[in-house]
Enzyme design. Structure first.
Site: not given
Ligand code: 86Q
Length: 290
Positions: A137, A139, A142, A157, A176
């Site tokens: 995934d 992109k 991420n 992610d 996506t």
């Molecule tokens: N789907 C997502 C989305 C996010 C994150 N992780 N997974 C994230 C992980 C560590 C720090 C900050 C984030 C924010 C966005």
């Protein structure tokens, strides 16, 4: 797998929302005892036969993969809490926003700046691929900047990530639309090469601000991908080097076996600085002489 029986609320103060993902919301949080800040990813569990929420097996897979990787360009997992309705991943905090936002603000990046980001993305992906893990995934949303003024990035992610072993045959309609490889659209086996296609799309966007295969609707986008219909429109690429275009062309290859691998990209002349190439030649020359 054992989880903390202690409650998340006993140990952390929750702050503002900083992102979201598959059935997940991510909030800044502070470890009460130490003041250290983390990102808490609240993943809703699927209850009963419903469709909302993530399957426990998928959550456990994301956790296993996160525990298995440790690299400066990949988000790290600090702790896990299991509650009745959700699993909470306590992750390393990155607060520089998405690379996506950074590009949008700057419209497009110079080749040097794009390369600086790409080397880090490639180093992070190399760490995953050397362990036979595909992100699936990749992109700009991420890819997070460590903080606002830094060029450091972290891959986040791993909700769709998979361990790829030669025997297993992973096919799934995921990711996506504008970033997925032809094999995803055609529901053929996915592999590490699937990530490399996405890196081609990310590179194209970093250099131009435009998305190579995006059509007016999903069907058109999917057709552009499987037919590999894209161009280096002069409107966006008039000043782009032939090396940069060659780097992208080696990734937009339909046959997964012929698509550039992560090491090919790290050694591509557009990415590997000139002086570094001579250094490698000198080193190998010395070894040969001895
Ligand atoms: N789907 C997502 C989305 C996010 C994150 N992780 N997974 C994230 C992980 C560590 C720090 C900050 C984030 C924010 C966005």
């Amino acid at each position: 797998m054992e989880f903390n029986q202690d409650t998340f609320e006993n140990n952390y103060d929750v702050g503002d929302e900083i992102g979201s993902g598959h059935f997940a919301v991510v909030k800044r949080c502070t470890h009460s005892a130490t003041g250290t800040q983390y990102a808490a990813k609240f993943i809703r569990k699927r209850r009963g036969g419903g469709r909302k929420g993530a399957k426990m097996e998928d959550i456990k897979k994301e956790i296993e993969i996160l525990k298995y990787i440790k690299h400066p360009n990949v988000i790290s997992l600090h702790d896990v809490y299991d509650t009745k309705n959700e699993v909470i991943l306590v992750l390393e905090l990155v607060s520089g926003g998405e690379l996506f936002e950074y590009i949008s603000e700057k419209d497009k990046l110079s080749e040097e700046e794009a390369c600086r980001f790409l080397v880090q993305i490639l180093e992070g992906v190399k760490h995953l691929h050397d362990k036979h893990i595909a992100h699936l995934d990749l992109k700009p949303e991420n890819i997070m900047l460590l903080n606002h003024n830094s060029q450091n990035i972290k891959l986040i992610d791993f909700g769709l990530a998979q361990k790829i072993d030669p025997k297993s045959d992973i096919r799934a309609m995921m990711g996506t639309a504008e970033f997925v490889a032809p094999e995803v659209v055609s529901y053929e086996p996915l592999s590490l090469a699937t990530d490399m296609w996405s890196i081609g799309v990310i590179t194209y966007i970093l250099l131009s601000g435009a998305s190579p295969f995006l059509g007016d609707n999903k069907q058109e986008t999917y057709h552009n991908i499987t037919a590999i219909i894209y161009e280096f429109d002069d409107e966006y690429f008039s000043g782009t080097s032939e090396l940069a275009k060659d780097f992208i062309q080696k990734l937009f290859v339909k046959d997964c076996r012929k698509r550039a691998k992560v090491d090919d990209c790290l050694n591509h002349p557009w990415i590997k600085p000139k002086e570094k190439q001579h250094e490698d030649v000198r080193k190998s020359a010395v070894i040969n002489i001895d």
